[in-house]
Design a protein around this motif. Structure first.
Motif, PDB file in Angstrom:
ATOM      1  N   TRP A 119       0.833  -1.206   0.000  1.00 25.77           N
ATOM      2  CA  TRP A 119       0.000   0.000   0.000  1.00 25.77           C
ATOM      3  C   TRP A 119       0.865   1.252   0.000  1.00 25.77           C
ATOM      4  O   TRP A 119       0.616   2.204  -0.745  1.00 25.77           O
ATOM      5  CB  TRP A 119      -0.933  -0.033   1.208  1.00 25.77           C
ATOM      6  CG  TRP A 119      -1.884   1.112   1.279  1.00 25.77           C
ATOM      7  CD1 TRP A 119      -2.847   1.458   0.358  1.00 25.77           C
ATOM      8  CD2 TRP A 119      -1.970   2.072   2.340  1.00 25.77           C
ATOM      9  NE1 TRP A 119      -3.532   2.574   0.788  1.00 25.77           N
ATOM     10  CE2 TRP A 119      -3.017   2.974   1.998  1.00 25.77           C
ATOM     11  CE3 TRP A 119      -1.289   2.255   3.539  1.00 25.77           C
ATOM     12  CZ2 TRP A 119      -3.379   4.039   2.816  1.00 25.77           C
ATOM     13  CZ3 TRP A 119      -1.653   3.308   4.364  1.00 25.77           C
ATOM     14  CH2 TRP A 119      -2.688   4.183   3.993  1.00 25.77           C
ATOM     15  N   TRP A 120       1.902   1.256   0.830  1.00 26.54           N
ATOM     16  CA  TRP A 120       2.840   2.387   0.839  1.00 26.54           C
ATOM     17  C   TRP A 120       3.508   2.550  -0.519  1.00 26.54           C
ATOM     18  O   TRP A 120       3.681   3.662  -1.005  1.00 26.54           O
ATOM     19  CB  TRP A 120       3.898   2.182   1.923  1.00 26.54           C
ATOM     20  CG  TRP A 120       3.409   2.412   3.315  1.00 26.54           C
ATOM     21  CD1 TRP A 120       2.361   3.196   3.712  1.00 26.54           C
ATOM     22  CD2 TRP A 120       3.948   1.836   4.509  1.00 26.54           C
ATOM     23  NE1 TRP A 120       2.220   3.146   5.077  1.00 26.54           N
ATOM     24  CE2 TRP A 120       3.178   2.334   5.601  1.00 26.54           C
ATOM     25  CE3 TRP A 120       4.999   0.968   4.779  1.00 26.54           C
ATOM     26  CZ2 TRP A 120       3.430   1.978   6.910  1.00 26.54           C
ATOM     27  CZ3 TRP A 120       5.260   0.610   6.093  1.00 26.54           C
ATOM     28  CH2 TRP A 120       4.479   1.110   7.156  1.00 26.54           C
ATOM     29  N   ALA A 122       2.324   1.712  -3.378  1.00 25.00           N
ATOM     30  CA  ALA A 122       1.334   2.247  -4.322  1.00 25.00           C
ATOM     31  C   ALA A 122       1.179   3.759  -4.143  1.00 25.00           C
ATOM     32  O   ALA A 122       1.045   4.495  -5.133  1.00 25.00           O
ATOM     33  CB  ALA A 122      -0.001   1.539  -4.133  1.00 25.00           C
ATOM     34  N   ILE A 123       1.194   4.211  -2.903  1.00 24.62           N
ATOM     35  CA  ILE A 123       1.087   5.654  -2.636  1.00 24.62           C
ATOM     36  C   ILE A 123       2.232   6.408  -3.304  1.00 24.62           C
ATOM     37  O   ILE A 123       2.044   7.508  -3.849  1.00 24.62           O
ATOM     38  CB  ILE A 123       1.077   5.916  -1.121  1.00 24.62           C
ATOM     39  CG1 ILE A 123      -0.235   5.409  -0.502  1.00 24.62           C
ATOM     40  CG2 ILE A 123       1.273   7.394  -0.812  1.00 24.62           C
ATOM     41  CD1 ILE A 123      -0.283   5.498   1.006  1.00 24.62           C
ATOM     42  N   GLN A 125       3.801   5.363  -5.928  1.00 24.01           N
ATOM     43  CA  GLN A 125       3.779   5.034  -7.350  1.00 24.01           C
ATOM     44  C   GLN A 125       4.897   4.076  -7.772  1.00 24.01           C
ATOM     45  O   GLN A 125       5.552   4.264  -8.797  1.00 24.01           O
ATOM     46  CB  GLN A 125       3.823   6.310  -8.187  1.00 24.01           C
ATOM     47  CG  GLN A 125       2.632   7.219  -7.938  1.00 24.01           C
ATOM     48  CD  GLN A 125       2.622   8.453  -8.801  1.00 24.01           C
ATOM     49  OE1 GLN A 125       3.666   8.973  -9.161  1.00 24.01           O
ATOM     50  NE2 GLN A 125       1.432   8.923  -9.148  1.00 24.01           N
ATOM     51  N   PRO A 128       0.978  -0.604  -8.792  1.00 24.79           N
ATOM     52  CA  PRO A 128      -0.385  -0.099  -9.029  1.00 24.79           C
ATOM     53  C   PRO A 128      -1.284  -0.362  -7.834  1.00 24.79           C
ATOM     54  O   PRO A 128      -1.109  -1.340  -7.109  1.00 24.79           O
ATOM     55  CB  PRO A 128      -0.841  -0.894 -10.256  1.00 24.79           C
ATOM     56  CG  PRO A 128      -0.030  -2.146 -10.218  1.00 24.79           C
ATOM     57  CD  PRO A 128       1.294  -1.766  -9.631  1.00 24.79           C
ATOM     58  N   LYS A 129      -2.266   0.512  -7.619  1.00 21.17           N
ATOM     59  CA  LYS A 129      -3.210   0.318  -6.519  1.00 21.17           C
ATOM     60  C   LYS A 129      -3.992  -0.981  -6.673  1.00 21.17           C
ATOM     61  O   LYS A 129      -4.507  -1.521  -5.698  1.00 21.17           O
ATOM     62  CB  LYS A 129      -4.176   1.505  -6.430  1.00 21.17           C
ATOM     63  CG  LYS A 129      -3.565   2.732  -5.767  1.00 21.17           C
ATOM     64  CD  LYS A 129      -4.627   3.758  -5.421  1.00 21.17           C
ATOM     65  CE  LYS A 129      -4.002   4.907  -4.633  1.00 21.17           C
ATOM     66  NZ  LYS A 129      -5.014   5.928  -4.268  1.00 21.17           N
ATOM     67  N   THR A 132      -3.085  -3.696  -4.270  1.00 19.88           N
ATOM     68  CA  THR A 132      -3.217  -3.459  -2.836  1.00 19.88           C
ATOM     69  C   THR A 132      -4.618  -3.831  -2.374  1.00 19.88           C
ATOM     70  O   THR A 132      -5.472  -4.205  -3.176  1.00 19.88           O
ATOM     71  CB  THR A 132      -2.951  -1.977  -2.501  1.00 19.88           C
ATOM     72  OG1 THR A 132      -4.061  -1.181  -2.967  1.00 19.88           O
ATOM     73  CG2 THR A 132      -1.675  -1.481  -3.158  1.00 19.88           C
ATOM     74  N   GLU A 134      -6.798  -1.913  -1.660  1.00 19.44           N
ATOM     75  CA  GLU A 134      -7.733  -0.979  -2.272  1.00 19.44           C
ATOM     76  C   GLU A 134      -8.146  -1.449  -3.665  1.00 19.44           C
ATOM     77  O   GLU A 134      -9.049  -0.871  -4.267  1.00 19.44           O
ATOM     78  CB  GLU A 134      -7.119   0.417  -2.353  1.00 19.44           C
ATOM     79  CG  GLU A 134      -6.956   1.091  -1.005  1.00 19.44           C
ATOM     80  CD  GLU A 134      -6.474   2.519  -1.125  1.00 19.44           C
ATOM     81  OE1 GLU A 134      -5.937   2.881  -2.201  1.00 19.44           O
ATOM     82  OE2 GLU A 134      -6.631   3.285  -0.167  1.00 19.44           O
ATOM     83  N   GLY A 135      -7.452  -2.479  -4.165  1.00 21.50           N
ATOM     84  CA  GLY A 135      -7.759  -3.039  -5.472  1.00 21.50           C
ATOM     85  C   GLY A 135      -8.343  -4.429  -5.364  1.00 21.50           C
ATOM     86  O   GLY A 135      -9.371  -4.632  -4.726  1.00 21.50           O
ATOM     87  N   GLN A 197       0.774   2.548 -14.479  1.00 22.01           N
ATOM     88  CA  GLN A 197       1.621   2.400 -13.299  1.00 22.01           C
ATOM     89  C   GLN A 197       1.936   0.924 -13.110  1.00 22.01           C
ATOM     90  O   GLN A 197       1.261   0.210 -12.374  1.00 22.01           O
ATOM     91  CB  GLN A 197       0.938   2.965 -12.057  1.00 22.01           C
ATOM     92  CG  GLN A 197       1.710   2.759 -10.750  1.00 22.01           C
ATOM     93  CD  GLN A 197       3.135   3.244 -10.851  1.00 22.01           C
ATOM     94  OE1 GLN A 197       3.378   4.429 -10.967  1.00 22.01           O
ATOM     95  NE2 GLN A 197       4.109   2.334 -10.836  1.00 22.01           N
ATOM     96  N   ASN A 199       3.981  -2.635 -12.106  1.00 25.81           N
ATOM     97  CA  ASN A 199       4.544  -3.175 -10.872  1.00 25.81           C
ATOM     98  C   ASN A 199       6.061  -3.234 -11.008  1.00 25.81           C
ATOM     99  O   ASN A 199       6.617  -4.197 -11.527  1.00 25.81           O
ATOM    100  CB  ASN A 199       3.968  -4.577 -10.628  1.00 25.81           C
ATOM    101  CG  ASN A 199       4.583  -5.270  -9.439  1.00 25.81           C
ATOM    102  OD1 ASN A 199       5.110  -4.622  -8.535  1.00 25.81           O
ATOM    103  ND2 ASN A 199       4.531  -6.596  -9.438  1.00 25.81           N
TER     104      ASN A 199
END
Length: 237
Positions: A119-120, A122-123, A125, A128-129, A132, A134-135, A197, A199
């Motif tokens: 997650w960090w 992804a924040i 960049q 990709p989110k 995480t 959130e995905g 974005q 991986n």
């Protein structure tokens, strides 16, 4: 990766150390004699492997994204082949069967900090989110539920073999889900999505140790646990 806060790498390195510790402890308990050197031999092999892929990543070996075959296979294949050989050879299979299933189950706790690190990343960049929580990545549930599975399914007198099998199968499916999406989101000739974005974090040190060590360790814990669980003659310890 100079733009990343130091705590991101710090938490990840602590997670790698914890994974290493769980494996070492499990192997040590599987030894029948205190004088056995299996734990030392295996830990030495793991440290050599960690050093090797770290050195390659620091020298940008894995950043040749157009290379064929993709250089990432040199991170994934050796651990997968090692796991296959361990489980295929009777002597090593009998040894890992003695590893406590409680230790193998507690190992999955490391999946919680891994998801926080993703997650960090992804924040900032680097992934990709999509990869995480959130995905489409629900693997954090595996880590959160691991202590409950260890306590209520494999360590108490009222053990639940069926419950433990179901838990391992579901959380193994969650692992396969995120690993598959992570591979298809990585910059390579086979990339399918996350083009805006990709991986890329896992191609750099220390995050190369996620696919090169933590993921194989989690997979190994699942396979050995399921092997013990499906053998009804094996006592769950």
């Amino acid at each position: 990766m100079s733009d990343l806060p130091s705590y991101v790498s710090g938490v990840f390195l602590a997670t790698v150390a914890a994974t290493f510790g769980f494996l070492y402890y499990g192997i040590k308990l599987a030894q029948r004699k205190k004088s056995n050197t299996h734990a030392i031999a295996v830990s030495t092999f793991m440290m050599v492997w960690l050093f090797l892929i770290a050195a390659l990543s620091l020298n940008d070996f894995f950043l040749a994204f157009e290379a064929m075959p993709p250089r990432f296979v040199f991170v994934l294949l050796p651990p997968m082949i090692s796991i296959f050989l361990i489980l295929a050879i009777k002597r090593s299979r009998d040894f890992v069967r003695r590893m406590p299933i409680t230790t193998l189950t507690y190992l999955h706790i490391v999946r919680v900090p891994v998801e926080i690190v993703l997650w960090w990343l992804a924040i900032h960049q680097w992934v990709p989110k999509l990869l995480t929580f959130e995905g489409i990545n629900y693997d954090i549930l595996s880590g959160v539920s691991a202590p409950f599975a260890a306590i209520f399914m494999v360590s108490l007198r009222s053990k639940s073999r069926i419950g433990a099998i179901l838990w391992n199968c579901i959380t193994l499916a969650l692992l396969v889900n995120i690993v598959g999406h992570a591979l298809l989101a990585a910059p390579s000739p086979f990339q399918q999505f996350a083009f805006d974005q990709p991986n890329v974090a896992v191609f750099h040190f220390p995050f190369i140790w996620l696919p090169g060590f933590i993921v194989p360790a989690v997979l190994f814990a699942h396979l050995v646990s399921l092997m013990k669980l499906f053998d009804t003659e094996t006592e769950l310890v």
